[in-house]
Design an enzyme around this catalytic site. Structure first.
Site, mmCIF file in Angstrom:
data_model
loop_
_atom_site.group_PDB
_atom_site.id
_atom_site.type_symbol
_atom_site.label_atom_id
_atom_site.label_comp_id
_atom_site.label_asym_id
_atom_site.label_seq_id
_atom_site.Cartn_x
_atom_site.Cartn_y
_atom_site.Cartn_z
ATOM 1 N N LYS A 62 45.113 43.909 73.403
ATOM 2 C CA LYS A 62 43.844 44.589 73.699
ATOM 3 C C LYS A 62 43.802 45.934 72.982
ATOM 4 C CE LYS A 62 43.482 42.095 77.999
ATOM 5 N NZ LYS A 62 43.981 41.920 79.336
ATOM 6 N N GLN A 106 45.100 44.852 84.610
ATOM 7 C CA GLN A 106 45.798 43.658 84.134
ATOM 8 C C GLN A 106 46.379 42.884 85.318
ATOM 9 O OE1 GLN A 106 45.765 42.577 80.977
ATOM 10 N NE2 GLN A 106 47.004 40.809 81.478
ATOM 11 N N ASP A 129 35.954 42.693 82.731
ATOM 12 C CA ASP A 129 36.518 41.354 82.949
ATOM 13 C C ASP A 129 35.483 40.389 83.528
ATOM 14 O OD1 ASP A 129 39.202 40.818 82.277
ATOM 15 O OD2 ASP A 129 39.950 42.063 83.922
HETATM 16 N N1 GUN Z 1 45.793 38.363 83.052
HETATM 17 C C1 GUN Z 1 45.692 37.229 82.310
HETATM 18 N N2 GUN Z 1 44.455 37.097 81.805
HETATM 19 C C2 GUN Z 1 43.744 38.167 82.231
HETATM 20 C C3 GUN Z 1 42.407 38.598 82.032
HETATM 21 O O1 GUN Z 1 41.575 37.954 81.360
HETATM 22 N N3 GUN Z 1 42.068 39.782 82.645
HETATM 23 C C4 GUN Z 1 42.935 40.485 83.388
HETATM 24 N N4 GUN Z 1 42.509 41.619 83.961
HETATM 25 N N5 GUN Z 1 44.201 40.108 83.605
HETATM 26 C C5 GUN Z 1 44.587 38.961 83.020
#
Ligand code: GUN
Length: 294
Positions: A62, A106, A129
């Site tokens: 990211k 996350q 998200d």
């Molecule tokens: N952990 C695995 N995939 C994701 C996601 O798309 N968003 C978040 N916040 N955590 C994750």
């Protein structure tokens, strides 16, 4: 597009990496001009708790994408013993910070923290998200809201490969809130006939082998075998698993065998994963625009 294979040609391997880089190229131009116009770049804050290698690697991806497209990124790392109250306080601070456009916590979180409470604490117009109950409801009610990144990326991939969705039989294996359920809803909104299969589904292969579009989101290495796939199907592999023998990343689909049967297929890595990150960039831009234009 026709889902008919001619002879025994292998499937076209659809690169999410290529599409994501095209989209990111366009985003970079757009963001540069908006940054000039509004005097600041979009700002994404990622909260990472603990040092789970999978989560650390996602967060790095990211950060890299933000750098590429011109989004300001702040990663806040916290020890795994942070209390739920402390995390909620941090979110409140970020919610009130007018220089922050997007907040991403996350997942997964340590067991002592209730993820649903944390997600619901994020301001809906900073929920990049698309996991907040308000944004989830907006998706199901076909109202304006933020659509979660992986499902959005899957639909973009299907469109990119020229896959007609309307009228097709789509089967989603997996019913998670993050992928299975929302991607099923997006496929339904595009007029596919959708079946959601899961761990209690009986005669799974009989159901999956009816599917023109098969989305595998089960989280089990090479779970989808060739006998479960219709000849000429479009197969989207959402799995991110570790192969216990080689230690390498692998998907939910037995790629080598299914490639011989499908017409289009995505690979792991390089398929859905880059699209998820790319859609996160899009969602951050969407939140930023909302903040700048309101
Ligand atoms: N952990 C695995 N995939 C994701 C996601 O798309 N968003 C978040 N916040 N955590 C994750």
């Amino acid at each position: 597009m026709y889902f008919v294979k001619v002879g025994d040609k292998m499937a076209v391997v659809v690169s999410g990496k290529t599409l994501a880089s095209q989209i990111k190229g366009n985003l970079t131009i757009k963001i540069a001009s908006l940054t000039k116009k509004y005097g600041r770049a979009p700002h994404l804050v990622v909260i990472l708790i603990g040092d789970d290698p999978g989560s650390v690697s996602y967060v790095k991806g990211k950060e890299k994408a933000c750098l590429e497209v011109g989004i300001k990124n702040t990663t806040i790392r916290k020890a795994p013993d942070i209390s739920e109250a402390q995390l909620l306080q941090l979110i409140t601070t970020l919610n009130e910070d007018t220089t922050v456009d997007g907040i991403l916590v996350q997942l997964p979180l340590p067991k002592h923290i209730a993820a649903d409470k944390v997600i619901a604490a994020i301001r809906i117009d900073k929920d990049v998200d698309g996991f907040h109950p308000h944004n989830v409801a907006a998706l199901y009610l076909k109202q304006q809201g933020i659509i979660s990144c992986t499902p959005k990326g899957i639909i973009a991939l299907l469109d990119y490969m020229g896959c007609e969705i309307e009228g097709k039989n789509a089967c989603v294996i997996g019913r998670s809130n993050i992928v299975g359920m929302p991607v099923a809803k997006l496929l339904l909104d595009r007029n596919a006939t959708v079946t959601i299969a899961h761990s209690r589904t009986k005669n799974l292969a009989a159901i999956t082998s009816q599917a023109d579009i098969l989305v595998a989101a089960v989280g089990k290495p090479r779970f989808v075998t060739a006998d479960m796939v219709k000849e000429g199907a479009v197969v989207i592999d959402v799995g991110v698993n570790r192969d216990l023998n080689t230690g390498k990343l692998c998907g939910d689909v037995d790629f080598i065998e299914v490639e011989k049967k499908a017409s289009y297929i995505t690979k792991v890595p390089g398929g859905v994963g880059p699209m998820t990150i790319c859609c996160l960039m899009e969602n951050t831009l969407e939140c930023y625009l909302k903040h700048m234009e309101d």
